[in-house]
Scaffold this active site. Structure first.
Site: not given
Length: 347
Positions: A150-152, A155
């Site tokens: 996932g993107c979160y 990060a």
């Protein structure tokens, strides 16, 4: 040249896959498919394709046999749908990169607890590989099924991995404060995402049990070889794309900004998609707009003992489509940067 297909080609992630793959030197887009937009030319979904050969391509139905002619398919579809489709592709000898959540966990019970449906293909979870190259490259090589992060979580995990590997945290608690552009919510229309409601606004959502929490806890725990807990507050900001993540972490005595910056620089020294900034600079979303790079910086608040890590990435590129192509390059023994060397857009 190997052939790729994109299922869910009508969404923002599908469109970003098209944008990045159309000039890839080793891959050719063989099939674009969508359950809701089948029969339309691709340029009607993405006006940037108007006047191009790819723009004239017809969007296929999900059952079109041309998908099984591909060497690899990207699944940019809702959770549950990817797991239903994947067994058929694997049986046909087609590699799969799922950009959703269906193959990010080994434990089907964990998936069911957070996504509220039984896993449609639990027999495939054991072989699925988590596709964060910077921490899982060796396992990705030779895989036939990759669960794109996932993107979160990308990060967060890139921001905390060096500290976990070197056991530099005094507490297992990761406090993550994330801000994301509106494209992270997908392309389907929703009243709360209308321009009139988003512009000029800034709001939190999905707390305290955002679905990305277990993904971070599982893989941060594996990186650090001990249990990790995550407190995560995501926010929606009125920009089209980009994530800025701020991590608040309890550091061990003696850590300084200078020493931890060196730790991060050494850890990511051979990683072309991660840029550790010097002590004088901080990440920001526009610096990575349209690129597959993640910017990271670290600071130590010596008064409180807190470590503050900031990471910025484009949620549609390093947070989704670009990272999936990075994984594809690994699967086909290409340099990871193939097709991903463009700089971000500025301004």
């Amino acid at each position: 040249m190997f052939k790729v297909g994109i299922v869910g080609a009508n969404g923002y992630t599908g469109g970003e896959l098209i944008r990045l793959l159309h000039k890839h030197p080793e891959a050719t887009i063989h099939a674009l498919a969508s359950r809701s937009q089948a029969g339309r030319p691709a340029w009607e979904l993405f006006p940037t394709l108007h006047g191009t050969a790819l723009g004239q391509a017809t969007i296929l139905d999900l059952n079109d046999p041309r998908l099984s002619e591909c060497d690899l398919v990207f699944l940019a579809v809702p959770h549950g749908v990817a797991a239903e489709m994947t067994p058929g592709f694997l049986a046909a000898g087609v590699k799969v990169i799922d950009l959703g959540a269906d193959f990010r966990f080994k434990d089907p019970a964990l998936y069911e607890a957070w996504y509220k449906i039984p896993h449609p293909a639990p027999e495939l979870l054991a072989e699925a590989v988590y596709g964060l190259p910077e921490i899982n490259r060796a396992a990705i090589r030779g895989a036939r099924l990759v669960g794109n992060p996932g993107c979160y979580p990308t990060a967060i995990l890139l921001g905390v991995a060096p500290l976990l590997v070197h056991d530099l945290l005094a507490s297992p608690l990761i406090i993550a404060d994330g801000k994301s552009g509106v494209s992270g919510a997908g392309r389907s229309p929703r009243p709360d995402l209308h321009f009139a409601e988003v512009t000029g606004d800034f709001r939190a959502y999905g707390l305290p049990n955002h679905r990305h929490i277990p993904e971070v806890e599982v893989y941060a725990g594996q990186i650090g070889k001990k249990e990790v807990k995550v407190s995560f507050t995501p926010h929606l900001v009125p920009i089209p794309r980009g994530i800025l993540m701020t991590l608040h972490l309890a550091g061990k005595t003696g850590a300084t900004t200078e020493s931890l910056t060196r730790v991060f620089q050494d850890f990511y020294a051979e990683e072309p998609m991660v840029a550790v900034l010097p002590e004088t600079d901080l990440p920001h979303t526009k610096a990575v707009l349209g690129s597959n790079r993640c910017q990271i910086s670290v600071r130590v608040d010596e008064r409180t003992g807190q470590i503050i890590v900031l990471s910025a990435l484009d949620n549609l590129v390093k947070g989704a489509a670009g990272q999936a192509i990075q994984n594809m390059n690994i699967l086909f023994a290409l340099p990871e940067t193939t097709g991903l060397t463009d700089l971000g857009l500025w301004p």
